[in-house]
Design a protein around this motif. Structure first.
Motif, PDB file in Angstrom:
ATOM      1  N   PHE A  90      -0.067  61.164  11.391  1.00  0.00           N
ATOM      2  CA  PHE A  90      -1.126  61.022  10.408  1.00  0.00           C
ATOM      3  C   PHE A  90      -1.743  59.649  10.617  1.00  0.00           C
ATOM      4  N   ALA A  91      -3.060  59.545  10.441  1.00  0.00           N
ATOM      5  CA  ALA A  91      -3.766  58.291  10.757  1.00  0.00           C
ATOM      6  C   ALA A  91      -3.113  57.099  10.068  1.00  0.00           C
ATOM      7  N   GLY A  92      -3.182  55.973  10.734  1.00  0.00           N
ATOM      8  CA  GLY A  92      -2.570  54.747  10.218  1.00  0.00           C
ATOM      9  C   GLY A  92      -3.200  54.213   8.937  1.00  0.00           C
ATOM     10  N   THR A  93      -4.202  54.896   8.416  1.00  0.00           N
ATOM     11  CA  THR A  93      -4.718  54.557   7.079  1.00  0.00           C
ATOM     12  C   THR A  93      -3.679  54.907   6.018  1.00  0.00           C
ATOM     13  N   ALA A  94      -2.772  55.836   6.355  1.00  0.00           N
ATOM     14  CA  ALA A  94      -1.673  56.216   5.455  1.00  0.00           C
ATOM     15  C   ALA A  94      -0.366  55.643   5.996  1.00  0.00           C
ATOM     16  N   GLY A  95       0.673  55.684   5.174  1.00  0.00           N
ATOM     17  CA  GLY A  95       1.988  55.271   5.652  1.00  0.00           C
ATOM     18  C   GLY A  95       2.776  56.474   6.139  1.00  0.00           C
ATOM     19  N   ALA A 119      -0.418  50.115  17.174  1.00  0.00           N
ATOM     20  CA  ALA A 119      -1.356  50.757  18.108  1.00  0.00           C
ATOM     21  C   ALA A 119      -0.506  51.308  19.261  1.00  0.00           C
ATOM     22  N   SER A 120      -1.101  51.505  20.431  1.00  0.00           N
ATOM     23  CA  SER A 120      -0.310  52.215  21.438  1.00  0.00           C
ATOM     24  C   SER A 120      -0.187  51.546  22.805  1.00  0.00           C
ATOM     25  N   SER A 121      -0.743  50.346  22.998  1.00  0.00           N
ATOM     26  CA  SER A 121      -0.512  49.656  24.281  1.00  0.00           C
ATOM     27  C   SER A 121      -0.591  48.150  24.075  1.00  0.00           C
ATOM     28  N   GLY A 122      -0.101  47.419  25.059  1.00  0.00           N
ATOM     29  CA  GLY A 122      -0.120  45.966  24.974  1.00  0.00           C
ATOM     30  C   GLY A 122      -1.545  45.422  24.929  1.00  0.00           C
ATOM     31  N   SER A 123      -2.418  46.004  25.752  1.00  0.00           N
ATOM     32  CA  SER A 123      -3.809  45.550  25.757  1.00  0.00           C
ATOM     33  C   SER A 123      -4.412  45.730  24.373  1.00  0.00           C
ATOM     34  N   GLU A 124      -4.157  46.892  23.799  1.00  0.00           N
ATOM     35  CA  GLU A 124      -4.697  47.169  22.467  1.00  0.00           C
ATOM     36  C   GLU A 124      -4.146  46.188  21.432  1.00  0.00           C
ATOM     37  N   ALA A 125      -2.842  45.910  21.510  1.00  0.00           N
ATOM     38  CA  ALA A 125      -2.239  44.964  20.547  1.00  0.00           C
ATOM     39  C   ALA A 125      -2.951  43.618  20.632  1.00  0.00           C
ATOM     40  N   ASN A 126      -3.260  43.181  21.869  1.00  0.00           N
ATOM     41  CA  ASN A 126      -3.946  41.898  22.032  1.00  0.00           C
ATOM     42  C   ASN A 126      -5.390  41.972  21.548  1.00  0.00           C
ATOM     43  N   GLU A 127      -6.040  43.087  21.803  1.00  0.00           N
ATOM     44  CA  GLU A 127      -7.415  43.260  21.300  1.00  0.00           C
ATOM     45  C   GLU A 127      -7.446  43.160  19.777  1.00  0.00           C
ATOM     46  N   LYS A 128      -6.465  43.768  19.137  1.00  0.00           N
ATOM     47  CA  LYS A 128      -6.410  43.703  17.657  1.00  0.00           C
ATOM     48  C   LYS A 128      -6.306  42.251  17.229  1.00  0.00           C
ATOM     49  N   ALA A 129      -5.448  41.496  17.936  1.00  0.00           N
ATOM     50  CA  ALA A 129      -5.259  40.082  17.584  1.00  0.00           C
ATOM     51  C   ALA A 129      -6.580  39.320  17.753  1.00  0.00           C
ATOM     52  N   PHE A 130      -7.314  39.603  18.843  1.00  0.00           N
ATOM     53  CA  PHE A 130      -8.596  38.910  19.062  1.00  0.00           C
ATOM     54  C   PHE A 130      -9.559  39.227  17.911  1.00  0.00           C
ATOM     55  N   LYS A 131      -9.556  40.494  17.474  1.00  0.00           N
ATOM     56  CA  LYS A 131     -10.456  40.869  16.381  1.00  0.00           C
ATOM     57  C   LYS A 131     -10.050  40.192  15.075  1.00  0.00           C
ATOM     58  N   ILE A 325      -9.205  50.468  13.641  1.00  0.00           N
ATOM     59  CA  ILE A 325      -8.288  51.629  13.645  1.00  0.00           C
ATOM     60  C   ILE A 325      -7.927  51.955  15.082  1.00  0.00           C
ATOM     61  N   SER A 326      -6.731  52.500  15.258  1.00  0.00           N
ATOM     62  CA  SER A 326      -6.320  53.001  16.552  1.00  0.00           C
ATOM     63  C   SER A 326      -5.734  54.388  16.291  1.00  0.00           C
ATOM     64  N   THR A 327      -6.374  55.422  16.785  1.00  0.00           N
ATOM     65  CA  THR A 327      -5.911  56.790  16.469  1.00  0.00           C
ATOM     66  C   THR A 327      -4.399  56.923  16.709  1.00  0.00           C
ATOM     67  N   PHE A 328      -3.962  56.566  17.900  1.00  0.00           N
ATOM     68  CA  PHE A 328      -2.554  56.824  18.215  1.00  0.00           C
ATOM     69  C   PHE A 328      -1.594  55.824  17.581  1.00  0.00           C
ATOM     70  N   GLY A 329      -2.139  54.828  16.888  1.00  0.00           N
ATOM     71  CA  GLY A 329      -1.282  53.971  16.061  1.00  0.00           C
ATOM     72  C   GLY A 329      -0.678  54.764  14.910  1.00  0.00           C
ATOM     73  N   GLY A 330      -1.177  55.975  14.689  1.00  0.00           N
ATOM     74  CA  GLY A 330      -0.641  56.824  13.618  1.00  0.00           C
ATOM     75  C   GLY A 330       0.335  57.867  14.125  1.00  0.00           C
ATOM     76  N   CYS A 331       0.663  57.806  15.402  1.00  0.00           N
ATOM     77  CA  CYS A 331       1.606  58.777  15.969  1.00  0.00           C
ATOM     78  C   CYS A 331       3.032  58.359  15.595  1.00  0.00           C
ATOM     79  N   THR A 332       3.812  59.260  15.063  1.00  0.00           N
ATOM     80  CA  THR A 332       5.140  58.892  14.551  1.00  0.00           C
ATOM     81  C   THR A 332       6.211  58.842  15.641  1.00  0.00           C
ATOM     82  N   ALA A 333       5.905  59.359  16.836  1.00  0.00           N
ATOM     83  CA  ALA A 333       6.911  59.318  17.914  1.00  0.00           C
ATOM     84  C   ALA A 333       7.273  57.864  18.229  1.00  0.00           C
ATOM     85  N   GLY A 334       6.265  56.975  18.198  1.00  0.00           N
ATOM     86  CA  GLY A 334       6.485  55.563  18.537  1.00  0.00           C
ATOM     87  C   GLY A 334       7.504  54.901  17.625  1.00  0.00           C
ATOM     88  N   PRO A 335       7.227  54.826  16.313  1.00  0.00           N
ATOM     89  CA  PRO A 335       8.199  54.160  15.444  1.00  0.00           C
ATOM     90  C   PRO A 335       9.549  54.885  15.364  1.00  0.00           C
TER      91      PRO A 335
END
Ligand code: PLP
Length: 462
Positions: A90-95, A119-131, A325-335
């Motif tokens: 479920f999208a990361g707008t929810a818990g 989110a779902s990759s190292g590049s993305e994590a850094n992009e979030k930080a830049f934003k 937002i990162s769509t796949f940041g809401g994928c539960t397989a990761g956590p």
């Protein structure tokens, strides 16, 4: 016997399918005309098997330093499977349950940090930080304090913005023009000292950050991004005194300290996080590879509560919140995978094992250094080790790139997968990299060290 996994026909089909259809990462495909691509089909513990049944001790943790707890972990696969059946996404707008539980457990290991953004990759994590840095600049400083400083030899990702913050010509060449507002300052590799032989190299190298801030204007610099130990840029361990000075400079000029732990995080260097070797407190930490040992795609941008609080409701701003937002940041397989990964790291004392086996590996290599040709410098912390090759130990003349490739090739023949910095654009860039799984045993360490030494000797003898 893994060679019986596939019939000759099945192997042939798979190789043909790959050669005809797949565009491999970081690969020159014309080489596949002469030699079939490596196809890895199975992993167990610290070993992998190719499609022909040949087994390798993998001292690269999956080629890009990420399978921290080793291959074949049924309990992680089961944790993912159980979670996906209950709720896959479920999208990361929810818990979601695993995201909430993992964030709490992760933050327990990171005193002083307060929030986890998925989110779902190292590049993305850094992009979030830049934003985050950019948005704070707009909120508080009229957009002026927006520049992000990065260090020569550090790597922060494959997207245009993260490449704009990457200090490796071998990655950047032909991908410009880059995003504005990213500024490079010099490396901190003592073996390649810019100041000759000095007693206070760490202090001098850190001063390069202050010089860059002053040159740009402190009111224009929002953050500095640094790897705690430069990984892919040649395993550059920071010199004595470097990090406390970096922290002090950041405080002095109100610059956020962003530490990229994509490689070093989750036990790789013999502490939970690389920065924890140096007694410093970052404002932002980014994590990816080892978070779930790459059983699932997950990355985290972790901030202090102070950074998070900058985004709380503000009557003078229409859009105060972090509008990302990162769509796949809401994928539960990761956590779900990350929770089980963390349990394994703790229950099997893998962070300590990384330190102990890393020390053992370094001690063997250093003992052999003087009697082995080509080894100029050996650097490392925990199970992250680099061996810089030179053609002349006195002048530190780098070896030709082909020699490093040859050493890696001989290791492959002997059943050992190692990494290496992949071009000789920069003179200090012929480094063999060892980054094995954290479950390594003493026998594994000995196999890696002695196989590598033999391979270097063979390569040196032509
Ligand atoms: N940061 C560092 C230090 C890395 O080594 C890498 C990848 O190798 C990245 C960021 C980018 O991560 P990803 O490939 O998951 O986007």
């Amino acid at each position: 016997n893994q060679s019986e996994l596939y019939t000759a026909e099945a192997k042939q089909t798979a190789i043909m399918q790959d050669k005809a259809n797949v565009w491999h990462h970081l690969s020159q495909h014309s080489l596949h005309e002469k030699q079939d691509p490596l196809m890895i089909v199975k992993g167990e513990g610290s070993r992998v098997w190719d499609i022909h049944g040949k087994s390798y001790l993998d001292a690269s943790s999956g080629g890009v330093w990420c399978v921290n707890v080793g291959y074949g972990r049924t309990s992680i696969a089961e944790a993912i499977s159980k979670q996906l059946v209950q709720l896959n996404f479920f999208a990361g707008t929810a818990g979601t349950l695993p995201a909430a539980e993992f964030a709490e457990k992760l933050l327990e290991k990171m005193p002083g940090m307060g929030r986890v953004y998925y989110a779902s990759s190292g590049s993305e994590a850094n992009e979030k930080a830049f934003k985050i840095v950019r948005q704070i600049a707009h909120k508080k400083y009229g957009g002026k304090k927006h520049k992000i400083l990065y260090r020569e030899r550090d790597y922060h990702g494959s997207t245009i913005a993260t490449l704009s913050a990457t200090g490796q010509e071998e990655r950047r060449g032909q991908y410009g023009p880059f995003a504005p507002g990213f500024v490079e300052f010099p490396h901190c590799c003592e073996y390649r000292s810019q100041f000759g032989e000095v007693e206070n190299y760490g202090y001098l190298a850190a001063q390069e950050l202050e010089k860059a801030i002053l040159k740009e204007g402190p009111d224009t610099v929002g953050a500095v991004i640094l790897e705690p130990i430069t990984a892919g840029g040649g395993v550059i361990t920071p010199p004595e005194g470097y990090w406390p000075e970096i922290q002090a400079i950041c405080k002095k000029y109100n610059v956020l300290l962003h530490i990229d732990e994509v490689v070093c995080g989750l036990g790789r260097t013999g502490k939970w996080f690389g920065y924890q070797h140096y007694g410093i407190q970052p404002d932002i930490v980014t994590l990816a590879k080892g978070v779930a040992s790459s059983y699932a795609a997950i990355s985290c941008t972790v901030t202090t509560e102070a950074v998070f609080n900058e985004f709380l409701d503000n009557p003078s701003e229409r859009e105060a919140y972090f509008r990302d937002i990162s769509t796949f940041g809401g994928c539960t397989a990761g956590p779900a995978a990350a929770l089980e990964n963390l349990r394994i790291l703790e229950d099997e004392n893998l962070v300590e094992n990384s330190r102990e086996m890393g020390d053992y590996l370094l001690s063997i290599l250093k003992e052999m250094q003087s009697t082995t040709p080509l080894i100029g410098d050996i650097r490392g912390q925990g199970l992250l080790v680099g061996i810089e090759l030179v053609s002349d130990k006195a002048s530190k003349e780098p070896v030709d790139e082909s020699i490093a490739a040859k050493v890696a090739g001989i290791c492959m023949q002997k059943g050992l997968i190692i990494g290496r910095t992949n071009r000789s654009f920069a003179k200090y860039n012929n480094t063999l990299c060892l980054c094995p799984v954290l479950t390594l045993t003493k026998q594994d360490v000995e196999f890696i060290a002695y196989t590598l030494i033999d391979a270097i000797k063979e390569a040196a003898n032509g």
